[in-house]
Motif scaffolding. Structure first.
Motif, mmCIF file in Angstrom:
data_model
loop_
_atom_site.group_PDB
_atom_site.id
_atom_site.type_symbol
_atom_site.label_atom_id
_atom_site.label_comp_id
_atom_site.label_asym_id
_atom_site.label_seq_id
_atom_site.Cartn_x
_atom_site.Cartn_y
_atom_site.Cartn_z
ATOM 1 N N LEU A 79 35.250 50.640 28.323
ATOM 2 C CA LEU A 79 36.090 50.346 27.163
ATOM 3 C C LEU A 79 37.332 49.544 27.548
ATOM 4 O O LEU A 79 37.667 48.558 26.897
ATOM 5 N N LEU A 80 38.016 49.958 28.606
ATOM 6 C CA LEU A 80 39.257 49.284 28.989
ATOM 7 C C LEU A 80 39.003 47.892 29.546
ATOM 8 O O LEU A 80 39.878 47.023 29.462
ATOM 9 N N ASP A 81 37.819 47.669 30.108
ATOM 10 C CA ASP A 81 37.497 46.341 30.624
ATOM 11 C C ASP A 81 37.438 45.304 29.503
ATOM 12 O O ASP A 81 37.560 44.104 29.749
ATOM 13 N N CYS A 82 37.255 45.774 28.261
ATOM 14 C CA CYS A 82 37.275 44.859 27.113
ATOM 15 C C CYS A 82 38.662 44.257 26.884
ATOM 16 O O CYS A 82 38.803 43.317 26.098
ATOM 17 N N PHE A 83 39.675 44.790 27.565
ATOM 18 C CA PHE A 83 41.026 44.258 27.431
ATOM 19 C C PHE A 83 41.095 42.798 27.862
ATOM 20 O O PHE A 83 42.018 42.066 27.477
ATOM 21 N N THR A 94 43.373 42.106 33.107
ATOM 22 C CA THR A 94 44.407 41.093 32.884
ATOM 23 C C THR A 94 44.257 39.933 33.863
ATOM 24 O O THR A 94 44.333 38.756 33.471
ATOM 25 N N LEU A 95 44.022 40.253 35.130
ATOM 26 C CA LEU A 95 43.848 39.197 36.138
ATOM 27 C C LEU A 95 42.577 38.393 35.880
ATOM 28 O O LEU A 95 42.558 37.172 36.075
ATOM 29 N N TYR A 96 41.500 39.073 35.436
ATOM 30 C CA TYR A 96 40.275 38.350 35.066
ATOM 31 C C TYR A 96 40.552 37.352 33.950
ATOM 32 O O TYR A 96 40.065 36.216 33.974
ATOM 33 N N GLY A 97 41.325 37.788 32.942
ATOM 34 C CA GLY A 97 41.632 36.899 31.825
ATOM 35 C C GLY A 97 42.403 35.669 32.278
ATOM 36 O O GLY A 97 42.109 34.544 31.872
ATOM 37 N N ILE A 98 43.416 35.876 33.144
ATOM 38 C CA ILE A 98 44.190 34.754 33.672
ATOM 39 C C ILE A 98 43.290 33.802 34.459
ATOM 40 O O ILE A 98 43.345 32.577 34.293
ATOM 41 N N SER A 99 42.434 34.375 35.313
ATOM 42 C CA SER A 99 41.538 33.552 36.127
ATOM 43 C C SER A 99 40.564 32.750 35.270
ATOM 44 O O SER A 99 40.332 31.561 35.528
ATOM 45 N N ASN A 100 40.003 33.373 34.225
ATOM 46 C CA ASN A 100 39.024 32.685 33.376
ATOM 47 C C ASN A 100 39.642 31.533 32.600
ATOM 48 O O ASN A 100 39.037 30.461 32.487
ATOM 49 N N VAL A 101 40.841 31.734 32.056
ATOM 50 C CA VAL A 101 41.495 30.668 31.288
ATOM 51 C C VAL A 101 41.912 29.530 32.220
ATOM 52 O O VAL A 101 41.763 28.348 31.884
ATOM 53 N N VAL A 160 39.109 46.402 39.771
ATOM 54 C CA VAL A 160 38.090 47.011 38.905
ATOM 55 C C VAL A 160 37.118 47.856 39.728
ATOM 56 O O VAL A 160 36.746 48.969 39.321
ATOM 57 N N VAL A 161 36.712 47.367 40.902
ATOM 58 C CA VAL A 161 35.809 48.153 41.749
ATOM 59 C C VAL A 161 36.500 49.423 42.232
ATOM 60 O O VAL A 161 35.917 50.510 42.260
ATOM 61 N N LYS A 162 37.772 49.320 42.579
ATOM 62 C CA LYS A 162 38.539 50.474 43.056
ATOM 63 C C LYS A 162 38.691 51.533 41.975
ATOM 64 O O LYS A 162 38.739 52.741 42.270
ATOM 65 N N ALA A 163 38.741 51.106 40.708
ATOM 66 C CA ALA A 163 38.944 52.044 39.602
ATOM 67 C C ALA A 163 37.817 53.065 39.481
ATOM 68 O O ALA A 163 38.028 54.173 38.968
ATOM 69 N N LEU A 206 44.327 50.665 36.846
ATOM 70 C CA LEU A 206 43.650 49.685 37.694
ATOM 71 C C LEU A 206 42.718 48.804 36.877
ATOM 72 O O LEU A 206 42.655 47.587 37.086
ATOM 73 N N VAL A 207 41.990 49.399 35.941
ATOM 74 C CA VAL A 207 41.085 48.615 35.088
ATOM 75 C C VAL A 207 41.878 47.620 34.241
ATOM 76 O O VAL A 207 41.499 46.443 34.125
ATOM 77 N N LEU A 208 42.970 48.090 33.630
ATOM 78 C CA LEU A 208 43.777 47.195 32.797
ATOM 79 C C LEU A 208 44.359 46.056 33.635
ATOM 80 O O LEU A 208 44.408 44.899 33.189
ATOM 81 N N GLY A 209 44.805 46.370 34.849
ATOM 82 C CA GLY A 209 45.322 45.319 35.723
ATOM 83 C C GLY A 209 44.243 44.324 36.102
ATOM 84 O O GLY A 209 44.470 43.106 36.079
#
Length: 379
Positions: free
Chosen positions: A131-135, A199-206, A117-120, A193-196
């Motif tokens: 907007l895409l971070d809401c994914f 997705t990784l944030y979602g996996i980590s949070n769950v 996300v920072v790289k994006a 990069l944002v979508l990736g």
């Protein structure tokens, strides 16, 4: 009197009315607490964003991996060492023997989510990132549904829709006022990069929610600190050592790094507490207001232009949060979720390993916990 001769019945009705009223007040209070806790996390993210902005734009210190490394080192010093001095099954070595490879994967996921996300920001626009971070929200919902067996009601989906609508309103305001949009040199790469990262944030949070509900907060943070420090150190040595040498070190830069590390450490330490009281989905909805807090600070610090749509966006997201928090979610009946469950009319009951009973476990984002969650050791 109308109740003459039926005093017992009237007393019973009166007690029921008082109890219902108390439950209503308690539910409203817990809803406000849930929203307020989420806003504390948003303020911490605001602090992270502001310090990162000063480091990258004013001092040209582009060191996202090094900044993550500092946070993981703090987590290691506080939580990993706590696990190391424990005795028995909750000792660091005992945990590593049973689950080292799982935490190794989780540490990599958490590190790369931050990095992507920072790289994006180097490739795409600020509005696209917002907007895409809401994914991350649909990712968390789907993973919670299939792996945590959490079930939602119509009001939850309505609250989620209202929150995302508020984010869209903020992105529209950015376009109208001509707020700095970022480089946007290779927008497709940045968007991917944002979508990736989301997705990784979602996996980590769950995964985090599962660990803190079945194991412990300290174990999660200790293992994240251990493997996060290890992998970020390797990534730092390979990818960012030259950038680190270019940093014009002085007391101001040092203070910014300290401020960033303090906010990031506070976020990692406090987020499991909020997730346990609410849920991973609720936390990610709350974090939508972080960009707005950064914007409001930017009005004074960076002279951003103001639009009434920003206030509309802020209150829209808060309304969505209150809608989501107004009703409890629940867990589908499945004995695989917890090997222990709380009996509503008695003490905690241990399920036999061969039992076919399917406990009905109620998962609530509002209710007070009257006792400590049972520790369940997962192989």
């Amino acid at each position: 009197m109308r109740c003459a001769g039926r005093h017992d019945l009237c007393t019973e009705h009166s007690e029921q009315d008082v109890e219902a009223e108390n439950k209503g007040h308690s539910g409203a209070r817990q809803m406000l607490i849930s929203v307020a806790l989420g806003q504390v996390l948003s303020l911490l993210i605001c602090g992270i964003g502001l310090t990162s902005k000063y480091l990258s734009e004013d001092f040209h210190a582009n060191t996202p991996v090094f900044q993550s490394f500092l946070n993981y080192i703090l987590l290691f010093l506080v939580y990993t060492t706590t696990l190391a001095v424990r005795q028995g099954e909750e000792n660091l070595l005992a945990i590593l023997r049973r689950r080292w490879w799982k935490y190794m994967i989780l540490g990599l996921i958490d590190l790369e989510a931050n990095y992507l996300v920072v790289k994006a920001y180097q490739y795409t626009t600020l509005t696209s990132i917002q907007l895409l971070d809401c994914f991350v929200i649909p990712v968390v919902i789907l993973l919670s549904w299939f792996f945590l067996l959490i079930r939602y009601k119509a009001v939850h989906f309505l609250g989620i829709f209202v929150c995302i609508l508020g984010m869209g309103c903020m992105a529209g305001a950015d376009v109208l006022v001509g707020r700095h949009q970022g480089a946007g040199e290779n927008k497709l790469v940045g968007d991917l990069l944002v979508l990736g990262g989301a997705t990784l944030y979602g996996i980590s949070n769950v995964w985090e929610e599962y660990i803190i509900r079945t194991l412990s907060r300290v174990e999660f943070l200790g293992m994240i600190g251990l493997f996060g420090a290890f992998f970020s150190g390797i990534q730092l040595a390979i990818m960012e050592h030259k950038e680190l040498l270019k940093v014009p070190w002085d007391w101001q830069i040092g203070l910014l790094y300290v401020g960033f590390s303090a906010c990031m450490f506070g976020l990692y330490s406090f987020m499991p507490v909020v997730i346990k009281k609410t849920s991973a989905t609720s936390v990610n909805l709350s974090l939508l207001t972080a960009d707005l807090y950064s914007l409001f600070c930017g009005l004074f610090l960076f002279h951003y232009k103001f639009s009434g749509l920003y206030l509309l966006s802020f209150f829209t997201i808060l309304i969505g949060l209150m809608l989501y928090s107004s009703t409890s979610t629940y867990i589908a009946q499945d004995p695989r979720v917890y090997k222990q469950f709380r009996n509503p009319s008695g003490p905690v009951v241990d399920l036999p390993t061969t039992a076919q009973v399917e406990p009905s476990v109620t998962y609530t984002s509002l209710g007070q916990e009257t006792e400590e969650e049972p520790h369940v050791h997962v192989a």
